[in-house]
Design a protein around this motif. Structure first.
Motif, PDB file in Angstrom:
ATOM      1  N   ASP A  57      32.236   6.536  15.993  1.00 37.66           N
ATOM      2  CA  ASP A  57      30.822   6.696  16.333  1.00 37.66           C
ATOM      3  C   ASP A  57      30.419   5.796  17.497  1.00 37.66           C
ATOM      4  OD1 ASP A  57      30.809   8.411  14.213  1.00 37.66           O
ATOM      5  OD2 ASP A  57      29.272   7.372  13.050  1.00 37.66           O
ATOM      6  N   ASP A  58      31.034   4.612  17.583  1.00 34.07           N
ATOM      7  CA  ASP A  58      30.778   3.720  18.716  1.00 34.07           C
ATOM      8  C   ASP A  58      31.344   4.303  20.007  1.00 34.07           C
ATOM      9  OD1 ASP A  58      29.441   1.832  17.193  1.00 34.07           O
ATOM     10  OD2 ASP A  58      31.232   0.634  16.814  1.00 34.07           O
ATOM     11  N   ILE A  59      32.510   4.894  19.906  1.00 37.25           N
ATOM     12  CA  ILE A  59      33.106   5.552  21.073  1.00 37.25           C
ATOM     13  C   ILE A  59      32.183   6.641  21.578  1.00 37.25           C
ATOM     14  CG2 ILE A  59      34.967   7.077  21.821  1.00 37.25           C
ATOM     15  CD1 ILE A  59      35.961   4.278  21.686  1.00 37.25           C
ATOM     16  N   VAL A  60      31.694   7.465  20.668  1.00 34.21           N
ATOM     17  CA  VAL A  60      30.823   8.582  21.054  1.00 34.21           C
ATOM     18  C   VAL A  60      29.541   8.067  21.707  1.00 34.21           C
ATOM     19  CG1 VAL A  60      29.425  10.499  20.170  1.00 34.21           C
ATOM     20  CG2 VAL A  60      31.760  10.158  19.340  1.00 34.21           C
ATOM     21  N   GLU A  61      28.949   7.027  21.144  1.00 34.26           N
ATOM     22  CA  GLU A  61      27.737   6.454  21.738  1.00 34.26           C
ATOM     23  C   GLU A  61      28.001   6.012  23.171  1.00 34.26           C
ATOM     24  OE1 GLU A  61      23.810   5.333  22.089  1.00 34.26           O
ATOM     25  OE2 GLU A  61      24.733   6.401  20.410  1.00 34.26           O
ATOM     26  N   GLY A  62      29.135   5.354  23.377  1.00 32.37           N
ATOM     27  CA  GLY A  62      29.484   4.919  24.723  1.00 32.37           C
ATOM     28  C   GLY A  62      29.704   6.084  25.666  1.00 32.37           C
ATOM     29  N   VAL A  63      30.405   7.112  25.201  1.00 31.30           N
ATOM     30  CA  VAL A  63      30.667   8.286  26.033  1.00 31.30           C
ATOM     31  C   VAL A  63      29.357   8.936  26.474  1.00 31.30           C
ATOM     32  CG1 VAL A  63      31.584  10.644  26.018  1.00 31.30           C
ATOM     33  CG2 VAL A  63      32.967   8.770  25.102  1.00 31.30           C
ATOM     34  N   ILE A  64      28.436   9.135  25.543  1.00 33.32           N
ATOM     35  CA  ILE A  64      27.168   9.806  25.860  1.00 33.32           C
ATOM     36  C   ILE A  64      26.341   8.979  26.837  1.00 33.32           C
ATOM     37  CG2 ILE A  64      25.006  10.692  24.919  1.00 33.32           C
ATOM     38  CD1 ILE A  64      27.457  12.347  24.162  1.00 33.32           C
ATOM     39  N   ARG A  65      26.287   7.689  26.604  1.00 32.76           N
ATOM     40  CA  ARG A  65      25.498   6.833  27.509  1.00 32.76           C
ATOM     41  C   ARG A  65      26.091   6.831  28.913  1.00 32.76           C
ATOM     42  NH1 ARG A  65      22.491   1.698  24.909  1.00 32.76           N
ATOM     43  NH2 ARG A  65      22.141   2.475  22.790  1.00 32.76           N
ATOM     44  N   MET A 119      35.196  16.502  18.487  1.00 33.37           N
ATOM     45  CA  MET A 119      34.215  17.139  17.612  1.00 33.37           C
ATOM     46  C   MET A 119      32.947  16.296  17.493  1.00 33.37           C
ATOM     47  SD  MET A 119      34.429  17.636  13.497  1.00 33.37           S
ATOM     48  CE  MET A 119      34.069  15.893  13.322  1.00 33.37           C
ATOM     49  N   THR A 120      33.112  14.989  17.259  1.00 42.65           N
ATOM     50  CA  THR A 120      31.953  14.126  17.047  1.00 42.65           C
ATOM     51  C   THR A 120      31.098  14.041  18.301  1.00 42.65           C
ATOM     52  OG1 THR A 120      33.361  12.847  15.544  1.00 42.65           O
ATOM     53  CG2 THR A 120      31.244  11.913  16.090  1.00 42.65           C
ATOM     54  N   THR A 121      31.744  13.997  19.456  1.00 36.89           N
ATOM     55  CA  THR A 121      30.986  13.977  20.721  1.00 36.89           C
ATOM     56  C   THR A 121      30.218  15.270  20.895  1.00 36.89           C
ATOM     57  OG1 THR A 121      32.679  12.555  21.729  1.00 36.89           O
ATOM     58  CG2 THR A 121      31.180  13.710  23.219  1.00 36.89           C
ATOM     59  N   ALA A 122      30.851  16.397  20.609  1.00 38.57           N
ATOM     60  CA  ALA A 122      30.185  17.695  20.729  1.00 38.57           C
ATOM     61  C   ALA A 122      28.987  17.779  19.792  1.00 38.57           C
ATOM     62  CB  ALA A 122      31.169  18.823  20.437  1.00 38.57           C
ATOM     63  N   LEU A 123      29.121  17.279  18.567  1.00 46.09           N
ATOM     64  CA  LEU A 123      28.005  17.302  17.624  1.00 46.09           C
ATOM     65  C   LEU A 123      26.824  16.495  18.142  1.00 46.09           C
ATOM     66  CD1 LEU A 123      29.892  16.954  14.209  1.00 46.09           C
ATOM     67  CD2 LEU A 123      28.585  18.949  15.003  1.00 46.09           C
ATOM     68  N   ARG A 124      27.107  15.357  18.778  1.00 48.55           N
ATOM     69  CA  ARG A 124      26.027  14.541  19.340  1.00 48.55           C
ATOM     70  C   ARG A 124      25.322  15.283  20.465  1.00 48.55           C
ATOM     71  NH1 ARG A 124      25.659   9.023  19.402  1.00 48.55           N
ATOM     72  NH2 ARG A 124      23.996   9.487  20.900  1.00 48.55           N
ATOM     73  N   LEU A 125      26.074  15.955  21.307  1.00 50.92           N
ATOM     74  CA  LEU A 125      25.472  16.709  22.404  1.00 50.92           C
ATOM     75  C   LEU A 125      24.639  17.873  21.876  1.00 50.92           C
ATOM     76  CD1 LEU A 125      28.561  16.792  24.791  1.00 50.92           C
ATOM     77  CD2 LEU A 125      26.453  15.480  25.153  1.00 50.92           C
ATOM     78  N   LEU A 126      25.150  18.548  20.860  1.00 50.82           N
ATOM     79  CA  LEU A 126      24.421  19.675  20.272  1.00 50.82           C
ATOM     80  C   LEU A 126      23.144  19.202  19.595  1.00 50.82           C
ATOM     81  CD1 LEU A 126      27.492  21.589  18.819  1.00 50.82           C
ATOM     82  CD2 LEU A 126      26.007  22.406  20.666  1.00 50.82           C
ATOM     83  N   ALA A 127      23.181  18.015  19.011  1.00 54.02           N
ATOM     84  CA  ALA A 127      22.004  17.486  18.323  1.00 54.02           C
ATOM     85  C   ALA A 127      20.847  17.242  19.280  1.00 54.02           C
ATOM     86  CB  ALA A 127      22.361  16.191  17.590  1.00 54.02           C
ATOM     87  N   ARG A 128      21.163  17.039  20.553  1.00 54.29           N
ATOM     88  CA  ARG A 128      20.087  16.856  21.530  1.00 54.29           C
ATOM     89  C   ARG A 128      19.855  18.129  22.352  1.00 54.29           C
ATOM     90  NH1 ARG A 128      22.380  12.622  26.120  1.00 54.29           N
ATOM     91  NH2 ARG A 128      23.525  14.151  27.357  1.00 54.29           N
ATOM     92  N   CYS A 129      20.389  19.239  21.846  1.00 56.50           N
ATOM     93  CA  CYS A 129      20.127  20.590  22.386  1.00 56.50           C
ATOM     94  C   CYS A 129      20.839  20.884  23.703  1.00 56.50           C
ATOM     95  CB  CYS A 129      18.633  20.846  22.532  1.00 56.50           C
ATOM     96  SG  CYS A 129      17.749  20.754  20.954  1.00 56.50           S
ATOM     97  N   ASP A 130      21.905  20.156  24.003  1.00 55.13           N
ATOM     98  CA  ASP A 130      22.737  20.517  25.145  1.00 55.13           C
ATOM     99  C   ASP A 130      23.535  21.777  24.805  1.00 55.13           C
ATOM    100  OD1 ASP A 130      21.874  18.310  26.484  1.00 55.13           O
ATOM    101  OD2 ASP A 130      23.712  17.148  26.258  1.00 55.13           O
ATOM    102  N   GLN A 131      23.869  22.545  25.819  1.00 53.94           N
ATOM    103  CA  GLN A 131      24.790  23.666  25.645  1.00 53.94           C
ATOM    104  C   GLN A 131      26.204  23.147  25.872  1.00 53.94           C
ATOM    105  OE1 GLN A 131      23.833  27.240  27.775  1.00 53.94           O
ATOM    106  NE2 GLN A 131      21.644  27.107  27.308  1.00 53.94           N
ATOM    107  N   VAL A 132      27.097  23.413  24.929  1.00 58.95           N
ATOM    108  CA  VAL A 132      28.434  22.834  24.940  1.00 58.95           C
ATOM    109  C   VAL A 132      29.490  23.933  24.887  1.00 58.95           C
ATOM    110  CG1 VAL A 132      30.044  21.296  23.748  1.00 58.95           C
ATOM    111  CG2 VAL A 132      27.580  20.775  23.755  1.00 58.95           C
ATOM    112  N   VAL A 133      30.455  23.836  25.780  1.00 63.46           N
ATOM    113  CA  VAL A 133      31.649  24.673  25.724  1.00 63.46           C
ATOM    114  C   VAL A 133      32.807  23.770  25.337  1.00 63.46           C
ATOM    115  CG1 VAL A 133      33.241  26.158  27.002  1.00 63.46           C
ATOM    116  CG2 VAL A 133      30.786  26.292  27.449  1.00 63.46           C
ATOM    117  N   GLY A 134      33.443  24.071  24.214  1.00 62.98           N
ATOM    118  CA  GLY A 134      34.572  23.289  23.736  1.00 62.98           C
ATOM    119  C   GLY A 134      35.886  23.950  24.099  1.00 62.98           C
ATOM    120  N   LEU A 135      36.836  23.147  24.533  1.00 60.92           N
ATOM    121  CA  LEU A 135      38.139  23.666  24.979  1.00 60.92           C
ATOM    122  C   LEU A 135      39.251  22.969  24.215  1.00 60.92           C
ATOM    123  CD1 LEU A 135      39.841  25.241  27.184  1.00 60.92           C
ATOM    124  CD2 LEU A 135      39.749  23.135  28.502  1.00 60.92           C
TER     125      LEU A 135
END
Length: 322
Positions: free
Chosen positions: A209-217, A1-17
């Protein structure tokens, strides 16, 4: 969820499964989903990654640019009770992910591996450049298998893949079977907590939140072949194919008694401790070397355990009305 929220915040289109199974409280999963559904760029698909045809159809329909694969049957101890669930989700399901990425030319696959792959290793801190051939649980073995499978697809089909070895992720909206969740609930309910290995444990607790930052980068920097790779002295973390593996941990192992103390401080109540032996499949300590991640994307986790636990306890009290 947190990763998806970060992607959505930068206007990416996200499909969650998600298959929304009952391994733990489905209502918690649904409440996470409610935080995503208001976003116009988000679409949810209820599907099991083990559904071969369903996954093939999804990839063909969506034609994803990039894929973040965080779905798995998690938990070391549960793998002793229900091993087949780990094969179905973590091996068969991951094969379906790889096949979907291969056939639809996905630009980059980022997937969750685990610190559990280090298994019987005792040299600290754990390095991606060390061999990880002695898993001590089936869960760990499936995660090691994922890394091997990813390398095969990177080699055969030039699919960029990056595996992230997560180190004891914790934080708001986390899994109820994790120690922080179990300890917080028990202390607030006035129940004893189970302290394994008589408290002689250390974990490299890593805030979500640190995990999510690493994943996105990492997502934004697709894996590349290592030009210095040599087959006569192979580096397990890289390859002559577009394949990478990184640790993502706090680089600061915390003794279990200190971890419990932080929870007690955040709650304002002491825990009653039940000291027990080390459980089968568990390891006494984890400690991530994060130099490779820092070199690759210029980031390493660093949220202090006191801060992360405080934020979790505040969320728990709010969510459960305690």
């Amino acid at each position: 969820m947190t990763t998806a929220l970060r992607l959505l915040a930068r206007c990416d289109q996200v499909v969650g499964l998600d298959n929304l199974n009952d391994y733990y409280d489905v209502n918690l999963k649904l409440d996470r989903l409610k935080r995503l559904e208001p976003h116009s760029n988000f679409r949810f698909v209820k599907l099991d990654v083990g559904d071969r045809q369903g996954m093939a159809d999804l990839f063909e329909t969506e034609r994803f640019d990039r894929v973040i694969h965080l779905a798995a049957q998690a938990g070391v101890r549960y793998s002793l009770q229900n091993p087949q669930a780990y094969i179905d989700s973590n091996v068969v399901g991951f094969t379906n992910i790889l096949e979907g990425c291969r056939h639809t030319k996905v630009q980059h696959l980022v997937y969750a591996s685990s610190s559990s792959v280090y298994g019987g290793n005792t040299a600290m801190p754990f390095s991606e450049h060390d061999s990880v051939d002695h898993p001590v649980s089936l869960y760990a073995a499936t995660k090691k298998a994922n890394e091997l499978m990813a390398h095969t697809y990177s080699h055969l089909f030039n699919l960029p893949t990056t595996g992230l070895r997560f180190f004891t992720v914790y934080g708001p909206w986390g899994r109820p079977d994790m120690a922080l969740f179990l300890f917080t609930k028990a202390i607030l309910d006035g129940q004893p907590i189970n302290v394994f290995n008589h408290g002689q444990m250390k974990r490299d607790f890593t805030f979500v939140d640190d995990i999510v930052e690493g994943v996105i980068r990492v997502l934004d920097r697709p894996a590349e072949a290592n030009p210095a790779y040599t087959a006569d002295q192979p580096d397990p973390a890289t390859s002559n194919a577009p394949y990478r593996v990184f640790n993502i941990g706090n680089n600061s192992p915390v003794p279990l008694p200190d971890f419990i103390g932080c929870i007690e401080d955040a709650i304002g109540k002491k825990a009653e401790k039940r000291l027990l032996p080390l459980q089968d499949g568990d390891v006494p300590a984890t400690y991530a070397n994060t130099d490779a991640l820092n070199d690759w994307v210029g980031f390493v986790p660093g949220t202090p355990i006191e801060v992360g636990i405080g934020r979790f306890v505040a969320w728990y009290r709010s969510y459960y009305g305690v």
